[in-house]
Design a protein around this motif. Structure first.
Motif, PDB file in Angstrom:
ATOM      1  N   HIS A 119       0.939  -1.280  -0.006  1.00 33.28           N
ATOM      2  CA  HIS A 119      -0.017   0.157   0.005  1.00 33.28           C
ATOM      3  C   HIS A 119       0.858   1.153  -0.123  1.00 33.28           C
ATOM      4  O   HIS A 119       2.006   1.148   0.569  1.00 33.28           O
ATOM      5  N   GLU A 120       0.243   2.198  -0.619  1.00 30.67           N
ATOM      6  CA  GLU A 120       1.175   3.419  -0.816  1.00 30.67           C
ATOM      7  C   GLU A 120       1.315   3.795   0.881  1.00 30.67           C
ATOM      8  O   GLU A 120       0.527   3.858   1.570  1.00 30.67           O
ATOM      9  N   ARG A 121       2.475   4.562   1.081  1.00 36.20           N
ATOM     10  CA  ARG A 121       2.936   4.936   2.448  1.00 36.20           C
ATOM     11  C   ARG A 121       2.371   6.284   2.851  1.00 36.20           C
ATOM     12  O   ARG A 121       1.966   6.867   1.955  1.00 36.20           O
ATOM     13  N   PRO A 122       1.884   6.487   4.080  1.00 31.70           N
ATOM     14  CA  PRO A 122       1.292   7.643   4.382  1.00 31.70           C
ATOM     15  C   PRO A 122       2.400   8.839   4.009  1.00 31.70           C
ATOM     16  O   PRO A 122       3.470   8.864   4.249  1.00 31.70           O
ATOM     17  N   VAL A 123       1.667   9.850   3.786  1.00 25.25           N
ATOM     18  CA  VAL A 123       2.321  11.280   3.664  1.00 25.25           C
ATOM     19  C   VAL A 123       1.800  12.296   4.800  1.00 25.25           C
ATOM     20  O   VAL A 123       1.146  13.119   4.458  1.00 25.25           O
ATOM     21  N   PRO A 124       2.306  12.146   5.878  1.00 21.98           N
ATOM     22  CA  PRO A 124       1.951  12.786   6.984  1.00 21.98           C
ATOM     23  C   PRO A 124       2.352  14.436   6.987  1.00 21.98           C
ATOM     24  O   PRO A 124       3.352  14.883   7.565  1.00 21.98           O
ATOM     25  N   ILE A 125       1.558  15.161   6.180  1.00 27.50           N
ATOM     26  CA  ILE A 125       1.667  16.616   6.180  1.00 27.50           C
ATOM     27  C   ILE A 125       0.400  17.271   6.742  1.00 27.50           C
ATOM     28  O   ILE A 125      -0.610  16.678   6.619  1.00 27.50           O
ATOM     29  N   PRO A 126       0.404  18.149   7.051  1.00 29.72           N
ATOM     30  CA  PRO A 126      -0.826  19.049   7.490  1.00 29.72           C
ATOM     31  C   PRO A 126      -1.811  19.140   6.070  1.00 29.72           C
ATOM     32  O   PRO A 126      -1.412  19.480   5.347  1.00 29.72           O
ATOM     33  N   LEU A 170       4.811   9.172  -1.964  1.00 29.10           N
ATOM     34  CA  LEU A 170       6.033   9.263  -1.590  1.00 29.10           C
ATOM     35  C   LEU A 170       6.821   7.771  -1.274  1.00 29.10           C
ATOM     36  O   LEU A 170       7.541   7.502  -0.573  1.00 29.10           O
ATOM     37  N   GLY A 171       6.434   6.869  -1.949  1.00 30.33           N
ATOM     38  CA  GLY A 171       6.765   5.284  -1.866  1.00 30.33           C
ATOM     39  C   GLY A 171       5.770   4.479  -1.422  1.00 30.33           C
ATOM     40  O   GLY A 171       4.385   4.945  -1.378  1.00 30.33           O
ATOM     41  N   PHE A 172       6.080   3.279  -1.103  1.00 27.63           N
ATOM     42  CA  PHE A 172       5.239   2.183  -0.835  1.00 27.63           C
ATOM     43  C   PHE A 172       5.515   1.315   0.484  1.00 27.63           C
ATOM     44  O   PHE A 172       6.961   1.442   0.919  1.00 27.63           O
ATOM     45  N   MET A 224      -1.403   2.855   8.053  1.00 26.20           N
ATOM     46  CA  MET A 224      -1.263   4.385   7.504  1.00 26.20           C
ATOM     47  C   MET A 224      -0.592   5.152   8.535  1.00 26.20           C
ATOM     48  O   MET A 224      -0.297   6.246   8.584  1.00 26.20           O
ATOM     49  N   CYS A 225      -0.069   4.766   9.749  1.00 26.42           N
ATOM     50  CA  CYS A 225       0.704   5.446  10.668  1.00 26.42           C
ATOM     51  C   CYS A 225       1.710   4.676  11.289  1.00 26.42           C
ATOM     52  O   CYS A 225       2.645   5.203  11.891  1.00 26.42           O
ATOM     53  N   ALA A 226       1.852   3.246  11.239  1.00 24.50           N
ATOM     54  CA  ALA A 226       2.866   2.274  12.030  1.00 24.50           C
ATOM     55  C   ALA A 226       4.147   2.817  11.771  1.00 24.50           C
ATOM     56  O   ALA A 226       5.055   3.152  12.674  1.00 24.50           O
ATOM     57  N   ALA A 227       4.558   3.211  10.386  1.00 25.21           N
ATOM     58  CA  ALA A 227       5.906   3.824  10.191  1.00 25.21           C
ATOM     59  C   ALA A 227       6.226   5.003  10.573  1.00 25.21           C
ATOM     60  O   ALA A 227       7.487   5.087  11.134  1.00 25.21           O
TER      61      ALA A 227
END
Length: 962
Positions: free
Chosen positions: A222-229, A364-366, A519-522
């Motif tokens: 799955h696509e990695r999270p992109v945690p930005i505001p 931004l990756g997987f 969506m958040c573990a990494a």
């Protein structure tokens, strides 16, 4: 908007559906998300905090696009297909419809030679190879058609007169698999991996057990999270989600789109949107613009895969002709609402950039989908690239550390479609070879693999971007989408003592939502500084939310849970966690061994008496059974305790009755002192009777409880259903204890840990006691950090308490058992307020303040090969069956997770001074969560020379049974 294409046309007439009573035109066979996007609807629901949410991952991994469909709550809009007259709603219904068909009495079994999980390129390739070699092969996939993300087929809503290379390749692989005899099971979710030959599978809502001879895991990435505001705003989604809308369903969520992130998938999407009539405002690529040195990589790409290299050139040419800017070196920073859509802000070499569009696609990756492989115990490694990820350790043919399991494709290691195809074939052949088929080595596939690996390495050197810096996350950035946990909340929990990913989860609930941390573990792991596989939170069954109804299957009750000697768990000794700390010697008044809820409560009480207290835990304080329990506040006797109470007021059962209400009151004092409510509710507890004979037994129990001061009463059937109309019909009555209730054990433990430290107790984690002896008038405890000398010792080591006592020549009868707890999603309405127990079956049931149900009842788990507790499939099914027989409304809910914890198995509470060893005190009990505060008071009383715990709990009472 709907995309245009000269060769792609709708395959059927539009039908009518509604969304929140608004009529919409939709195409049969397209997803609900596609129909909503075509209508310009981006917000599908609201979270518990009121935040709007829409599509994010587009592949069923994030569970953010939930809607109610025809009364069925929390359906994924990205997977659900449109049907005529469908009623779609954003809010959950007050009375959800059942989520699955009526289950059979037991799960059906499938036992192929080879089971392949995932029908993407890797899975298809493996299935074809094994089937053509003569094996019986079953291929499971969650979607309604094979192909995965890379080879996703066109939705049934459309027909393609001139399919491109990817569509043709997908069709050819599917046809070859069918010709080889591969049995496809679509709409299939593997919800639990309990052994290589025992997988829980849901197919079309039916619970099944797969028992293959060889298991091939190809679940994809799955696509990695992109945690930005702003990444949770409706209209912000992954590149893959937007590509699925565009490529498979022929729609776009807006007429103007911006694509940002990293890698060629973004360029491909931008081209497909342009060709479909969408205005692409810009493509922001995080990698720097290729310079002269990039020619070497370009030559490698052209040599290893000229067709793919040509695709890249074509993408750039199409975008150039369309006037779409490709801005290199641009890293997305935040997304903000704008008058006409959304504005993406990015940092670029030429300065900040801002692009406004109706939809934003980010990639931004997987991240590999490793949950099943980790649940089985396959060896994994942490790959420090980008955000960081766990990958399954395999050979070229997919062999894992388990002989029966192979793992391939991006679900094991990120590598792309060509590597997946080659490794898939090698894995399928290896599985067939293992099963005795005469299969020669495939040199061509090994050559193809080498070429694909060289291509992939060059590609990512060309698109290389800086690593993820967790310190740059603003405190208000949402990290966990499901539970709405911010980076600031995680940092605050760390400042208060949470020092691992596991304790961060428990302190903040990050990673405890529907997506199970996908969506958040990494991101949480990066914030916590986790760098190896054991640092990451363990996967839980079910690995994805599953309808509770589908798993509800009756299992035999038992009289005694399986037990064993407690064993050391991985990382107990604190390897890698402060192992370099200097050894020292410490002297203290009191050493508490075990820093669970009992140990912490005792440490706090003793420190408040002015004692110098050191409390040790072999792991992280409070992160064992104390926070794995269900948080019940039990006051009444369980049905099987009644006979013991009949022995009189000095019996163990009777004395426990006198302690329960007092301890609940002390929990309220702790809540007040901590400044938190701790979700304490005492709205009573019901114990149900199915028959008149059981009701008579409960009448005796109520009489005993009232004799010992417990507020308890008996309810007949009419009184019971007047008070609890949500119950299933047929109960004869119940016992009602007014003082029972529940609380949040995660917050309660955090508060108790903080208060213990504030009282002056020194709490040390990752500090096992490796040796313990009495030297003269003091105790000497050896730990990896050094020696601790203590005037007195409290043994609060839970399942390990027997081992601690034996070291001092004072054995006590303590064994360990594994117990299970299950949590559902939040119900749309309040279902029940009291705690519910069953008079003749194993069940505890309650609803938390957030609306979720917690199911317990001491259903057993087991230890895996590494000595870690894990769930049993039969216990999950049996627990849910009993719960459904009590609360029919559970039929409309999904199970979010089930977990286990080590608990003690003892003949009765073992509390107080041990006369065999002066200065030694024991604090071991079941129901330790409820009783911890009062036991702490009693032990503190004994330490200062007072009466202490009741004599019936004295260790000497158990000497003959140890």
């Amino acid at each position: 908007m709907r995309l245009i294409h000269p060769h792609i046309t709708p395959s059927a007439e539009a039908v009518g559906i509604t969304f929140d009573c608004r009529p919409l035109s939709a195409l049969p066979g397209e997803t609900v998300a596609a129909a909503l996007s075509a209508a310009g609807i981006l917000a599908y629901r609201h979270t518990a905090s009121g935040a709007p949410r829409g599509l994010w991952c587009g592949m069923g991994a994030c569970f953010d696009c939930l809607v109610t469909i025809d009364g069925r709550a929390n359906q994924r809009a990205c997977l659900a297909k449109v049907a005529p007259g469908m009623v779609v709603e954003s809010a959950p219904p007050a009375a959800p419809a059942p989520l699955a068909p009526e289950p059979a009495s037991q799960a059906a079994e499938i036992a192929p030679d080879v089971l392949v999980v995932g029908a993407g390129p890797a899975g298809l390739s493996a299935a074809i190879a094994a089937a053509e070699a003569g094996c019986s092969v079953v291929l499971l996939d969650e979607r309604d058609a094979a192909g995965g993300q890379y080879l996703k087929p066109l939705a049934a809503s459309h027909a393609h007169a001139a399919p491109d290379r990817q569509f043709r390749q997908a069709a050819a692989l599917r046809a070859r698999a069918e010709a080889a005899g591969v049995v496809f099971q679509h709409g299939a979710t593997v919800w639990g991996a309990f052994a290589p030959d025992e997988l829980g599978v849901l197919v079309g809502g039916r619970n099944m057990v797969a028992r293959p001879r060889r298991l091939v895991l190809a679940p994809g990435a799955h696509e990695r999270p992109v945690p930005i505001p702003g990444w949770t705003l409706p209209g912000v989604m992954t590149t893959g989600a937007l590509q699925t809308l565009a490529r498979a369903n022929r729609v776009s969520p807006g007429r103007r789109v911006v694509v940002a992130g990293n890698g060629p998938l973004n360029l491909q999407l931008a081209c497909e949107l342009v060709e479909g009539g969408v205005e692409v405002a810009a493509v922001l690529e995080a990698a720097p613009k290729p310079g002269f040195r990039a020619w070497r990589e370009a030559v490698t790409l052209a040599a290893r895969a000229p067709d793919l290299a040509w695709d890249g050139v074509r993408y750039l040419a199409v975008l150039r002709r369309a006037g779409v800017k490709v801005i290199w070196g641009a890293m997305p920073e935040r997304v903000e609402p704008a008058t006409d859509g959304l504005t993406l802000h990015a940092e670029a070499p030429g300065g900040p950039r801002a692009v406004t569009a109706q939809a934003v696609a980010l990639n931004l990756g997987f991240q590999p989908e490793t949950g099943l492989a980790r649940a089985l115990g396959c060896a994994h490694r942490f790959t420090d690239s980008g955000l960081g990820r766990l990958e399954t350790i395999t050979g070229p043919d997919g062999r894992t550390s388990l002989a029966q399991v192979l793992a391939i494709g991006d679900g094991a290691q990120i590598g792309g479609a060509r590597i997946a195809l080659a490794r898939g074939r090698l894995a399928g052949l290896a599985a067939a070879r293992d099963l005795g088929r005469a299969v020669p080595d495939d040199a061509a596939s090994r050559t193809a693999l080498a070429r694909a690996e060289a291509f992939q390495a060059a590609l990512w050197r060309l698109f290389e971007v800086p690593g993820f810096d967790a310190s740059r996350l603003a405190d208000d950035t949402v990290v966990c989408r499901c539970e709405e946990v911010s980076a600031g909340a995680l940092r605050a929990a760390m400042a208060q003592g949470a020092c691992s990913l596991g304790s961060l989860k428990k302190a903040t609930r990050a990673g405890m939502g529907r997506c199970q941390g996908r969506m958040c573990a990494a991101t949480v792991a990066r914030i916590a500084g986790a760098g190896t596989e054991p640092d990451w939170a363990a996967p839980r069954a079910p690995v994805k939310p599953i309808p509770a109804l589908a798993l509800a299957m009756e299992k035999p009750e038992w009289t005694e849970a399986p037990s064993f000697e407690a064993v050391s768990l991985p990382r107990d000794a604190g390897e890698g966690r402060g192992g370099g700390r200097a050894r020292s010697e410490t002297a203290c008044d009191l050493l508490v061994i075990g820093a669970g809820v009992l140990g912490l409560a005792i440490a706090r009480a003793a420190a408040r008496e002015g004692l110098h207290v050191v409390a040790l835990d072999r792991g992280e304080p409070g992160q064992g059974a104390s926070t794995a329990n269900a948080g019940s506040l039990h006051v009444q006797l369980h049905a099987y305790d009644s006979a013991g109470a009949a022995e009189g007021p000095e019996s163990a059962a009777a004395q426990i009755l006198t302690l329960g209400p007092r301890s609940v009151a002390l929990w309220r004092d702790i809540a007040r002192e901590s400044g938190e409510a701790l979700a304490i509710r005492t709205e009573g507890g019901l114990m149900l009777a199915e028959t008149e004979a059981q009701l008579r037994a409960l009448a005796d129990k109520v009489a005993m409880e009232r004799d010992f001061g417990v507020i308890s009463s008996l309810l007949g059937a009419n009184e019971l259903y007047a008070a609890a109309p949500w119950l299933a019909p047929g109960f004869a009555g119940a016992a009602f204890c007014a003082e029972e209730g529940q609380m949040d054990p995660l917050r309660g433990l955090s508060a108790l840990l903080r208060l213990a430290r504030e009282a002056g107790a020194e709490i040390r984690g990752a500090t096992p006691v490796t040796a313990l002896s009495r030297e003269g008038s003091v105790f000497r405890a050896e730990t990896p950090e050094g020696v601790i000398r203590a005037a007195r010792v409290v043994n609060a080591a839970g399942p390990w308490a027997g081992q601690i006592a034996a070291r001092l020549g004072a054995p006590i009868p303590v064994r360990a058992t594994v117990q299970q707890v299950i949590a559902t999603e939040a119900a749309g309405a309040e279902l029940l307020r009291p705690l519910v127990l069953h008079g003749s079956r194993h069940l505890s049931l309650k609803q938390g303040d957030a609306g979720h149900l917690i199911l317990g009842g001491a259903w057993p788990g087991e230890l895996d090969a590494a000595g870690r507790p894990r769930n049993l499939r039969a216990s999950i099914e049996g627990n849910l069956w009993v719960a459904r027989s009590v609360l029919p409304a559970i039929e409309g809910l999904h199970v979010i997770r089930a977990w286990t914890g080590l608990n003690v198995l003892i003949p009765g509470p073992i509390l107080g001074a041990d006369q065999r060893v002066p200065g030694l005190f024991h604090a071991v009990t079941f129901n330790g969560w409820t009783l911890a505060p009062v036991i702490a008071e009693l032990i503190a009383e004994a330490l200062r020379g007072g009466k202490g715990p009741p004599a019936v709990f004295s260790p000497s009472a158990y000497e003959s049974r140890s």
